[in-house]
Design a protein around this motif. Structure first.
Motif, PDB file in Angstrom:
ATOM      1  N   ILE A   3       0.840  -1.205   0.000  1.00 31.44           N
ATOM      2  CA  ILE A   3       0.000   0.000   0.000  1.00 31.44           C
ATOM      3  C   ILE A   3       0.872   1.250   0.000  1.00 31.44           C
ATOM      4  CG2 ILE A   3      -1.824   1.254   1.231  1.00 31.44           C
ATOM      5  CD1 ILE A   3      -2.468  -1.498   2.608  1.00 31.44           C
ATOM      6  N   ALA A   4       0.638   2.115  -0.977  1.00 33.38           N
ATOM      7  CA  ALA A   4       1.321   3.409  -0.991  1.00 33.38           C
ATOM      8  C   ALA A   4       0.504   4.373  -0.142  1.00 33.38           C
ATOM      9  CB  ALA A   4       1.431   3.931  -2.419  1.00 33.38           C
ATOM     10  N   VAL A   5       1.146   5.010   0.812  1.00 36.69           N
ATOM     11  CA  VAL A   5       0.452   5.936   1.711  1.00 36.69           C
ATOM     12  C   VAL A   5       0.872   7.358   1.356  1.00 36.69           C
ATOM     13  CG1 VAL A   5       0.117   6.575   4.132  1.00 36.69           C
ATOM     14  CG2 VAL A   5       0.402   4.164   3.510  1.00 36.69           C
ATOM     15  N   GLY A  12      -4.461  16.179   5.856  1.00 34.57           N
ATOM     16  CA  GLY A  12      -4.128  14.870   5.281  1.00 34.57           C
ATOM     17  C   GLY A  12      -3.295  13.979   6.201  1.00 34.57           C
ATOM     18  N   PRO A  13      -2.113  14.480   6.661  1.00 36.34           N
ATOM     19  CA  PRO A  13      -1.272  13.627   7.511  1.00 36.34           C
ATOM     20  C   PRO A  13      -1.978  13.150   8.783  1.00 36.34           C
ATOM     21  CG  PRO A  13      -0.022  15.514   6.698  1.00 36.34           C
ATOM     22  CD  PRO A  13      -1.453  15.740   6.290  1.00 36.34           C
ATOM     23  N   GLU A  14      -2.803  14.003   9.408  1.00 39.79           N
ATOM     24  CA  GLU A  14      -3.474  13.615  10.663  1.00 39.79           C
ATOM     25  C   GLU A  14      -4.499  12.513  10.441  1.00 39.79           C
ATOM     26  OE1 GLU A  14      -5.220  17.327  12.373  1.00 39.79           O
ATOM     27  OE2 GLU A  14      -3.839  18.311  10.996  1.00 39.79           O
ATOM     28  N   LEU A  65      -4.797   7.757   0.269  1.00 41.21           N
ATOM     29  CA  LEU A  65      -4.458   9.175   0.127  1.00 41.21           C
ATOM     30  C   LEU A  65      -5.215  10.021   1.157  1.00 41.21           C
ATOM     31  CD1 LEU A  65      -3.262  11.159  -2.452  1.00 41.21           C
ATOM     32  CD2 LEU A  65      -5.657  11.686  -2.438  1.00 41.21           C
ATOM     33  N   GLY A  66      -4.568  11.064   1.660  1.00 37.28           N
ATOM     34  CA  GLY A  66      -5.243  11.985   2.583  1.00 37.28           C
ATOM     35  C   GLY A  66      -5.997  13.045   1.796  1.00 37.28           C
ATOM     36  N   ALA A  67      -5.363  14.173   1.561  1.00 37.21           N
ATOM     37  CA  ALA A  67      -5.990  15.249   0.793  1.00 37.21           C
ATOM     38  C   ALA A  67      -4.889  16.161   0.301  1.00 37.21           C
ATOM     39  CB  ALA A  67      -6.951  16.030   1.683  1.00 37.21           C
ATOM     40  N   VAL A  68      -5.174  16.919  -0.752  1.00 36.30           N
ATOM     41  CA  VAL A  68      -4.161  17.858  -1.248  1.00 36.30           C
ATOM     42  C   VAL A  68      -4.720  19.275  -1.301  1.00 36.30           C
ATOM     43  CG1 VAL A  68      -3.033  16.095  -2.667  1.00 36.30           C
ATOM     44  CG2 VAL A  68      -4.743  17.624  -3.699  1.00 36.30           C
TER      45      VAL A  68
END
Ligand code: IPM
Ligand code: MG
Length: 351
Positions: A3-5, A12-14, A65-68
């Motif tokens: 899995i690519a995180v 995003g990171p949180e 993915l988190g968010a950008v």
């Protein structure tokens, strides 16, 4: 399972950290590798989708993915802005099918801005086409006309194979649900979506058990807040799906509750919350991680065919909500207001 995180920007990171915590608590073998995307990619490599990140995503079975996005990148040249990184990874991985389930957890009926009786029992699947439409159509750009005036151009276009493959995804999902597909278009004005409607009608012949209906996008926007439970599966193009899925998220109490899966033809997928990077609350540990945690559940279901662990995560989320844990966005009188990381802990404890 590789899995690519990709945590990305803002919150995003949180939120990704919470989903990773939940995945690790499952105690199943998986290999997680992190890489920057969006503004974080620009900071690390001068590119919102660094080559190493794309390589990792291509080599992995799934992407979390988190968010950008962050306002501080708004003045960069368009190609270097965070959103372009997201659009490019969707395109590069051929993730044409975006599934956005809007499900109301009974405990959150009072958190929605709509009356509880309008939303209770809601279980809607939005199938959004993700690699075509006005998002990618050429020509595009801002140019200066001969008279010195500037003009902005984007092009809405779909060919029939693009329409058919997303239609198939919607019909296949409907077969596993309540066998109803509502195709959303603007066929009274836009030729692109006139073709969309024709192709959906042709495709429906292969699915005699599924009831196909059509709705203009303006009416669909209204019906979503008037009587959302009339829908089972909604299928639509990239731009309409972007707008309608944000609208649908509010039926579930908060946009912080809406997960998503973006799949290619072989169920390789990228999993991300439907919401954005919320730079205004970044770093404060107050964001709702549930959309990301539920996206991890979708990853287990769709890419790894692990229904058991997907359901375990979803049940753990239900349990945390039933126990009264609420982040600020879904908090109501009498519940326990928790931080982002505490909500992650509550889900892990429930697991
Ligand atoms: C979404 C987002 C993106 C989109 C943005 C960040 C480019 O709004 O995933 O819905 O428009 O697709
Ligand atoms: Mg959106």
């Amino acid at each position: 399972m590789k899995i690519a995180v990709l945590p990305g920007d803002g919150i995003g990171p949180e939120i990704v950290a919470q989903a990773v915590k939940v995945l690790k608590a499952l105690d199943i073998p998986m290999q997680l590798e992190e890489a920057p995307i969006g503004g974080a990619g620009y900071e690390a490599a001068g590119d919102p989708l660094p080559a190493a990140t794309l390589k990792l995503a291509k080599e992995s079975d799934a992407v979390l993915l988190g968010a950008v996005g962050d306002w501080k990148y708004d003045s960069l040249p368009r190609d270097q802005r965070p959103e372009r990184g997201l659009l490019r990874i969707r395109k590069e991985l051929n993730l044409f099918a975006n599934l956005r389930p809007a499900l109301l957890y009974p405990e959150l009926a009072s958190a929605s801005t709509l009356k509880p009786e309008v939303v209770s029992g809601l279980d809607l699947m939005i199938v959004r086409e993700l690699t075509g439409d006005i998002y990618f159509g050429q020509p595009r750009g801002i140019s200066t006309l001969e008279n010195g005036e500037r003009e902005g151009i984007n092009t809405m276009r779909y060919n029939e194979s693009e329409i058919r493959r997303i239609g198939r995804v919607a019909f296949d999902i409907a077969m596993k649900r309540n066998k109803k597909v509502c195709s959303v278009d603007k066929a009274n004005v836009l030729e692109t979506t006139e073709l969309w409607r024709q192709v959906m009608i042709e495709l429906a012949k292969e699915y005699p058990e599924v009831e196909l209906s059509h709705m203009y996008v303006d009416n669909a926007a209204m019906q979503l807040v008037r009587a959302p439970k009339q829908f089972d599966v909604m299928v639509t193009g990239n731009i309409f799906g972007d707008i309608l899925s944000d609208e649908a998220s509010m039926l579930t109490g908060s946009i912080g509750m809406l997960p998503s899966a973006s799949l290619d033809a072989n169920n390789k997928g990228m999993y991300e919350p439907s919401h954005g990077s919320a730079p205004d609350i970044a770093g404060k540990d107050v964001a709702n991680p549930l959309a990301t945690i539920l996206s991890a559940a979708m990853m287990l279901r769709y890419t790894f065919n692990d229904e058991v662990n997907a359901t375990r995560i979803e049940n753990a989320v239900k349990k945390a909500l039933a126990e009264g844990y609420r982040t600020a966005d879904i908090h109501t009188e009498g519940c326990k207001k928790v931080k982002c990381s505490e909500m992650g802990d509550a889900v892990v404890a429930a697991l």
